[in-house]
Design a protein around this motif. Structure first.
Motif, PDB file in Angstrom:
ATOM      1  N   PRO A 194       0.823  -1.212   0.000  1.00  9.41           N
ATOM      2  CA  PRO A 194       0.000   0.000   0.000  1.00  9.41           C
ATOM      3  C   PRO A 194       0.860   1.266   0.000  1.00  9.41           C
ATOM      4  CG  PRO A 194       0.068  -0.957   2.200  1.00  9.41           C
ATOM      5  CD  PRO A 194       0.798  -1.913   1.296  1.00  9.41           C
ATOM      6  N   ALA A 195       0.355   2.304  -0.672  1.00  6.52           N
ATOM      7  CA  ALA A 195       1.032   3.603  -0.695  1.00  6.52           C
ATOM      8  C   ALA A 195       0.015   4.720  -0.556  1.00  6.52           C
ATOM      9  CB  ALA A 195       1.838   3.758  -1.983  1.00  6.52           C
ATOM     10  N   GLY A 196      -0.876   4.557   0.408  1.00  7.46           N
ATOM     11  CA  GLY A 196      -1.856   5.595   0.705  1.00  7.46           C
ATOM     12  C   GLY A 196      -3.207   5.323   0.083  1.00  7.46           C
ATOM     13  N   LEU A 197      -4.237   5.882   0.730  1.00 12.17           N
ATOM     14  CA  LEU A 197      -5.620   5.708   0.277  1.00 12.17           C
ATOM     15  C   LEU A 197      -6.426   6.934   0.678  1.00 12.17           C
ATOM     16  CD1 LEU A 197      -8.030   3.899  -0.757  1.00 12.17           C
ATOM     17  CD2 LEU A 197      -8.268   3.143   1.627  1.00 12.17           C
ATOM     18  N   ALA A 198      -7.253   7.434  -0.242  1.00 10.66           N
ATOM     19  CA  ALA A 198      -8.204   8.510   0.067  1.00 10.66           C
ATOM     20  C   ALA A 198      -9.521   8.170  -0.608  1.00 10.66           C
ATOM     21  CB  ALA A 198      -7.681   9.849  -0.416  1.00 10.66           C
ATOM     22  N   ILE A 199     -10.630   8.368   0.122  1.00 16.71           N
ATOM     23  CA  ILE A 199     -11.961   8.024  -0.378  1.00 16.71           C
ATOM     24  C   ILE A 199     -12.807   9.288  -0.423  1.00 16.71           C
ATOM     25  CG2 ILE A 199     -13.983   6.552  -0.062  1.00 16.71           C
ATOM     26  CD1 ILE A 199     -12.246   4.712   1.653  1.00 16.71           C
ATOM     27  N   GLY A 200     -13.467   9.532  -1.567  1.00 15.51           N
ATOM     28  CA  GLY A 200     -14.285  10.721  -1.749  1.00 15.51           C
ATOM     29  C   GLY A 200     -15.726  10.513  -1.362  1.00 15.51           C
TER      30      GLY A 200
END
Length: 634
Positions: A142-148
């Motif tokens: 994993p290299a980061g996660l953002a959810i809109g």
């Protein structure tokens, strides 16, 4: 060398907020069994919880980590009804989880037995079957996660042969790659309106100091911020989050322009940078209050934490009262209260609120307390070294002493509760934890001092603290244990070889033992950091890797050595440990090796207890704490 991370430990005494426990309290028979356990085991077994993370648009829905089943797993919590539900149930545990802004979905990262290589899964908040969160993306690190808010996800991935890539995944659509580079990078944040993506990257080749780039969902460039340009160096930036307001393009950024971490506000549309000159002496981090009117400031100084509220309109800084100790995480709620996970070396952690209540009270018995920490400052070759010292209650020196070296290296020990040091204290050892050069919390120059003499610089500071401990009468020079995990394990093995006359026993958990082989086998995301620390790869600067590798000095090791290693560890891989162990065995050195089926440490309580019991017993055989003292339960 955490998303949601495992908590430290915890206890609670103020009035708790009513909630349904995740499991039933102990029965009378289990209570009797609990009473029979030694205190050091109770500290590991006592139910603990992390600071709950809450959904931005549904703040009554929360996600936290707990060990209540004996393995650290994710739990959903409906704060309106009090209902708590276990989300994940895997043999080696789960701690990486994220709530969608609407609170409808829980995303969690599924690796294999701790190898950190896997895919994001998701599950409805109210329960149901797990499903792949991004079906079109294969497994990766994993290299980061953002959810809109509309369900769009921005997913960072790292692969050994491809470097780092970032993908945008719209609901029902296929993943679209918007970023790729060989150097390390990651998703920083997604703006409130879901139109801007902040990326932290190290394309300039310095993995210790990131630059920032803001792009649209199609990858089109919006703005860049790079403090390594224009003749400057060693200045890093970090994403702290977009403003939580629709249409607001302000990005909260951490910078190091004045020799420490501080926040500033960057308007990515206009390029305007507003530095917040806060009169606080240590490193400062921040996050937005939910309405965007202020910042929750975390001030970390000399191994302790303070919280403050910064009003953006007036510039007024107001103290948020917390007990003396350390705050491992804090969040501002929509009602203006602040919730935080607090502990001290003597008092196990608790999730508190500025309302005066305990936010989340785990069921079952509490962990026993330990002893307070003493601050010691020692003149070292690179400046004053801060050490945190604990001694068994009522004990006088000289004592057998454990020098516990932290991982990272960009991390530091603080006045916070930890079960392992407390166990050593219970068995008659003094404990000294050293915030050597390379540690965070003491300014940028202190953190960056490792370059090119990796490991050797840290051990100079440890030796200076050791000299103080012996000359002050605290430590018995013939009964000194050097120990640590990860980077601390690396320093332990390096110290046993480069300082063979001053350590009686070495205990290394998940260490780097053969640096060149570790570089070859480790996950790709870590190699840029090594190249930054050493000034190149093993092929480019072989003499530096040789000088800083424990295996170079293995034939000089005199002390008995205990090593614990995870066979699935992607950070300190098993092959390089085996190389070191083979060299120890070839010369008949006293050593023990414990290999376990997990990655870079274990999330299983019984496994942690087993490992520490073995370490206590190993030390007792070679460095008895005091006459007649043996490990409890050993």
């Amino acid at each position: 060398m955490d998303d949601m991370t495992e908590p430290t430990d915890d206890t609670s005494t103020p009035e708790p907020i009513a909630s349904t426990p995740v499991t039933s309290p102990p029965t009378s028979s289990s209570s009797a069994a609990w009473s029979a356990l030694p205190d050091w085991e109770k500290r590991f077994r006592a139910p603990r919880v992390s600071l709950p993370d809450w959904a931005e648009d549904a703040p009554s829905r929360a996600l936290f980590v707990s060990n209540v089943t004996g393995t650290y797993e994710l739990y959903a919590w409906d704060r309106d009804t009090g209902e708590q539900r276990q989300v994940t149930d895997r043999p080696n545990g789960t701690t990486d989880g994220v709530l969608s802004p609407d609170g409808e979905w829980i995303w969690w990262f599924a690796d294999t037995d701790g190898d950190e290589f896997g895919v994001w899964m998701r599950q409805p908040f109210k329960g149901g079957a797990d499903e792949p969160a991004v079906p079109g993306l294969a497994a990766s690190y994993p290299a980061g996660l953002a959810i809109g808010r509309d369900g769009t996800a921005v997913v960072g991935r790292s692969l050994d042969e491809e470097g780092t890539s970032i993908h945008v995944v719209r609901p029902g659509g296929e993943p679209v790659e918007i970023y790729r580079h060989r150097e390390s990078a990651g998703v920083g944040d997604l703006s409130y309106d879901g139109t801007l993506v902040a990326v932290e990257h190290t394309e300039h080749g310095d993995a210790m100091h990131a630059a920032l780039r803001v792009v649209r969902l199609d990858g089109a460039l919006v703005a860049e911020l790079d403090d390594t340009k224009g003749g400057t160096k060693d200045l890093g930036l970090a994403v702290m989050g977009f403003a939580p307001v629709d249409g607001d393009g302000r990005l909260l950024v951490g910078h190091q322009r004045r020799g420490r971490w501080e926040p500033m506000i960057w308007d990515v549309a206009t390029g305007r940078e507003t530095e917040l000159r806060l009169d606080l002496p240590g490193d400062v981090s921040a996050e937005w209050y939910p309405d965007g009117s202020g910042l929750l400031i975390a001030h970390d100084f000399e191994a302790r934490t303070e919280l403050w509220r910064y009003d953006i309109a007036s510039g007024v800084l107001t103290r948020v009262e917390t007990p003396t100790g350390s705050v491992s995480g804090a969040t501002a709620r929509p009602d203006g209260t602040v919730e935080y996970l607090w502990s001290s070396a003597a008092v196990p952690p608790v999730v508190r609120s500025t309302s005066g209540a305990v936010v989340l009270d785990p069921p079952g018995p509490q962990a026993p307390p330990s002893v307070p920490v003493e601050d010691v400052w020692v003149d070292g070759p690179g400046g004053r070294v801060h050490a945190l010292v604990q001694r068994p209650e009522g004990a006088t020196g000289p004592l057998p002493t454990v020098f516990d070296l932290h991982g990272g290296p960009a991390w530091h020990y603080s006045d916070t509760f930890a079960a392992a040091p407390a166990a050593w204290l219970d068995h008659g050892y003094a404990v000294v934890r050293v915030n050597y050069r390379g540690s965070t919390g003491y300014g940028r120059e202190w953190t960056d001092a490792l370059r090119h003499r990796v490991g050797l610089i840290e051990l100079e500071d440890v030796a200076a603290v050791r000299e103080w401990a012996v000359s002050s009468g605290l430590a018995d020079p013939e009964r000194l244990v050097l120990t640590g995990g990860s980077w601390g394990g690396y320093l332990t093995l390096l110290g046993l070889g480069t300082q063979p006359d001053i350590w009686a026993v070495g205990i290394a958990d998940v260490p780097v033992a053969d640096y060149v082989t570790a570089y070859q086998d480790q996950m790709e995301a870590l190699r840029p950091l090594d190249r930054t620390l050493f000034g190149g790869s093993p092929e480019e600067v072989p003499e530096r890797f040789r000088a800083s590798s424990p295996i170079t000095y293995v034939d000089q090791v005199r002390a008995p050595v205990y090593i614990a290693a995870g066979v699935n560890d992607p950070r300190c891989p098993i092959r390089q440990v085996e190389n070191y162990v083979e060299r120890l065995a070839a010369r008949g050195a006293v050593h023990e090796v414990y290999r376990y089926d997990a990655g870079h440490g274990s999330l299983v309580v019984e496994e942690r207890i087993k490992q520490l019991r073995q370490e206590l017993e190993f030390a007792a055989r070679h460095v008895p704490a005091a006459t007649g003292t043996r490990p409890e339960g050993g």
